[in-house]
Design a protein around this motif. Structure first.
Motif, short mmCIF file in Angstrom:
data_model
loop_
_atom_site.label_atom_id
_atom_site.label_comp_id
_atom_site.label_asym_id
_atom_site.label_seq_id
_atom_site.Cartn_x
_atom_site.Cartn_y
_atom_site.Cartn_z
N TYR A 134 45.74 43.48 29.63
CA TYR A 134 46.64 43.96 30.68
C TYR A 134 46.08 43.60 32.05
CZ TYR A 134 49.14 47.14 33.78
OH TYR A 134 49.87 47.65 34.80
N VAL A 135 46.94 43.01 32.87
CA VAL A 135 46.57 42.68 34.25
C VAL A 135 47.25 43.69 35.17
CG1 VAL A 135 46.59 40.95 36.07
CG2 VAL A 135 46.42 40.23 33.68
N PRO A 136 46.52 44.61 35.78
CA PRO A 136 47.15 45.58 36.68
C PRO A 136 47.76 44.90 37.91
CG PRO A 136 44.93 46.27 36.07
CD PRO A 136 45.08 44.86 35.64
N ASN A 137 48.92 45.37 38.28
CA ASN A 137 49.55 44.87 39.51
C ASN A 137 48.66 45.12 40.72
OD1 ASN A 137 52.10 43.83 40.83
ND2 ASN A 137 51.87 45.78 41.90
N LEU A 138 47.78 46.12 40.62
CA LEU A 138 46.90 46.49 41.72
C LEU A 138 45.99 45.35 42.17
CD1 LEU A 138 45.90 50.01 40.33
CD2 LEU A 138 47.15 49.64 42.47
N ILE A 139 45.71 44.40 41.27
CA ILE A 139 44.78 43.32 41.62
C ILE A 139 45.46 41.94 41.65
CG2 ILE A 139 42.67 44.50 40.92
CD1 ILE A 139 44.15 41.89 38.67
N PHE A 140 46.80 41.91 41.59
CA PHE A 140 47.52 40.63 41.59
C PHE A 140 47.16 39.77 42.80
CE2 PHE A 140 51.53 40.66 38.74
CZ PHE A 140 50.72 40.81 37.63
N ASP A 141 46.97 40.41 43.95
CA ASP A 141 46.73 39.64 45.18
C ASP A 141 45.36 38.96 45.16
OD1 ASP A 141 45.33 42.03 45.31
OD2 ASP A 141 45.55 42.22 47.49
N LYS A 142 44.50 39.31 44.20
CA LYS A 142 43.16 38.71 44.13
C LYS A 142 43.07 37.59 43.08
CE LYS A 142 39.73 41.64 44.09
NZ LYS A 142 38.90 42.81 43.73
N LEU A 143 44.07 37.46 42.23
CA LEU A 143 43.97 36.53 41.11
C LEU A 143 43.80 35.08 41.55
CD1 LEU A 143 46.64 37.98 38.64
CD2 LEU A 143 44.15 38.18 38.50
N ALA A 144 44.38 34.72 42.69
CA ALA A 144 44.29 33.33 43.15
C ALA A 144 42.85 32.90 43.40
CB ALA A 144 45.12 33.15 44.42
N ARG A 145 41.97 33.87 43.63
CA ARG A 145 40.57 33.53 43.88
C ARG A 145 39.90 32.89 42.67
NH1 ARG A 145 38.36 38.97 47.03
NH2 ARG A 145 40.26 39.37 48.25
N LEU A 146 40.43 33.17 41.47
CA LEU A 146 39.83 32.63 40.26
C LEU A 146 39.97 31.11 40.17
CD1 LEU A 146 41.07 35.35 37.73
CD2 LEU A 146 38.76 35.09 38.64
N LYS A 147 40.93 30.54 40.91
CA LYS A 147 41.13 29.08 40.91
C LYS A 147 40.45 28.39 42.08
CE LYS A 147 45.55 29.01 38.44
NZ LYS A 147 46.95 28.53 38.46
N ASP A 148 39.80 29.16 42.92
CA ASP A 148 39.12 28.60 44.09
C ASP A 148 37.89 27.80 43.64
OD1 ASP A 148 37.84 28.06 46.48
OD2 ASP A 148 38.25 30.04 47.32
N THR A 149 37.81 26.55 44.07
CA THR A 149 36.67 25.70 43.67
C THR A 149 35.36 26.18 44.26
OG1 THR A 149 37.14 24.19 45.48
CG2 THR A 149 38.12 23.67 43.34
N THR A 150 35.43 26.99 45.31
CA THR A 150 34.21 27.56 45.91
C THR A 150 34.09 29.05 45.57
OG1 THR A 150 35.37 28.04 47.98
CG2 THR A 150 34.28 25.89 47.78
N TYR A 151 34.66 29.43 44.44
CA TYR A 151 34.71 30.84 44.03
C TYR A 151 33.32 31.46 43.96
CZ TYR A 151 35.38 34.88 40.95
OH TYR A 151 35.38 36.15 40.41
N SER A 152 33.18 32.63 44.56
CA SER A 152 31.99 33.46 44.38
C SER A 152 32.44 34.73 43.68
CB SER A 152 31.34 33.80 45.72
OG SER A 152 32.25 34.49 46.56
#
Length: 359
Positions: A52-70
């Motif tokens: 389950y992916v909570p809607n509460l963290i949807f705005d952060k999911l794009a960070r997982l595709k960031d090539t410079t992800y920390s």
């Protein structure tokens, strides 16, 4: 996709698990992970049942595709899974974001077994198991301002309140906008806020994981104990069948006071409570210390383990234990025969155990 609260994802590689941890129920392991998912896994094979992916963290999911992800925290709190008998639900899960954000969510996991396969029934039936998320889009500003990072695990217990025979209880966590320590009590099936109890203790404060206690052994919660970042150990009275009466147990000049106050030592862990072996009331055991940010790594200030005798005398709500300051018990309304016994274990600089007594 659930129209309001998020999605059930069929299958994926699991993200890192840092502050969360597995909870076992009916052959299933439930755990949060920092890829944004709450996982249900077959405890025997490790196969994913659902996530389950909570809607509460949807705005952060794009960070997982960031090539410079920390590294980023997402669903970072151990879930609570409990059997209930309420509104057709038999087993519920309440998870939180921990260091990943400020919020909680509730799932109906009634009847979920490893034999059901990778996803329970279908995507539609899986989405129907999402009960709520908190806060909601229409949550009042005073509640939003009291919500901190959700480090507090939830207690799901029976209550005397007939409209909600079970309740979900958690502390407001850390770094809230209002900076005080607050206890939240929700309906575990609907996520509706039943009561917000404000201690007024701030600033830069927050309430940690609570423990619920059945004082009269009738199967329902009567008291809740929880510590905060300022070193206060709070007692909350939930013994009434009317939530309007639920409040901080002790007050002085009509203002909340804690059961006990350490000399500024933060309490970030859940207390333990036992009935006194020979007298009335409870012995509340807790340790101090924090490990929340980079400054805590180099903090060498003395921490302690305490044993507090709470007399459980509801007829005199002024009898809070008081404060432990400079080796003495102060700021208390106890009788003059109250004292604090101190036991040194190996080295006083390592650990200090204290127990207030009344003779």
């Amino acid at each position: 996709n659930h129209p309001n609260y998020g999605s059930m994802i069929p299958s994926s590689k699991i993200g890192d698990i840092v502050h969360s941890g597995p909870v076992f129920k009916n052959g299933v392991l439930y755990t949060g992970a920092n890829d944004g998912m709450l996982y249900a896994l077959n405890a025997e094979t490790g196969k994913e049942i659902f996530a389950y992916v909570p809607n509460l963290i949807f705005d952060k999911l794009a960070r997982l595709k960031d090539t410079t992800y920390s590294h980023t925290y997402f669903v970072d709190l151990p879930p609570t899974v409990s059997n209930i008998n309420m509104a057709g639900k038999t087993t519920v899960l309440i998870g939180g974001l921990g260091k990943g954000g400020k919020g909680y969510f509730g799932l109906d996991v009634s009847g979920i077994l490893p034999s059901e396969g990778q996803v329970p029934g279908s995507e539609t039936s899986a989405a129907a198991r999402v009960m709520w998320e908190f806060p909601k889009f229409n949550t009042p500003a005073d509640v939003l301002n009291a919500m901190g990072y959700s480090f507090s695990r939830t207690a799901i217990v029976k209550s005397k309140y007939q409209s909600s025979p079970y309740v979900a209880i958690f502390g407001n966590g850390y770094l809230s906008e209002n900076g005080t320590a607050v206890l939240f009590i929700l309906n575990p099936v609907t996520g509706e806020l039943i009561k917000k109890i404000e201690t007024l203790a701030g600033p830069c404060n927050g309430l940690s994981t609570p423990v619920a206690v059945d004082g009269d052994i009738d199967g329902t919660v009567d008291y809740v104990y929880a510590g905060d970042l300022q070193g206060n150990l709070w007692k909350f009275n939930l013994s009434s069948d009317n939530p309007a009466d639920w409040d901080v147990a002790y007050k002085k000049d009509n203002l909340p006071v804690p059961l006990f106050r350490t000399p500024g030592q933060p309490i970030t862990t859940k207390p333990d409570v036992m009935y006194h072996c020979a007298k009335d009331g409870f012995v509340v055991l807790f340790g101090t210390g924090r490990y929340l940010d980079i400054n805590d790594v180099t903090d060498n200030s003395q921490q302690s383990v305490y044993g507090i005798w709470d007399f459980g005398d509801d007829t005199d709500p002024s009898e809070y234990v008081g404060s432990w300051e400079s080796g003495a018990l102060t700021n208390t309304n106890l009788v003059s025969t109250a004292s604090l016994l101190s036991q040194t274990v190996l080295d006083l600089s390592l650990i200090h155990i204290s127990e207030p007594t009344r003779q």
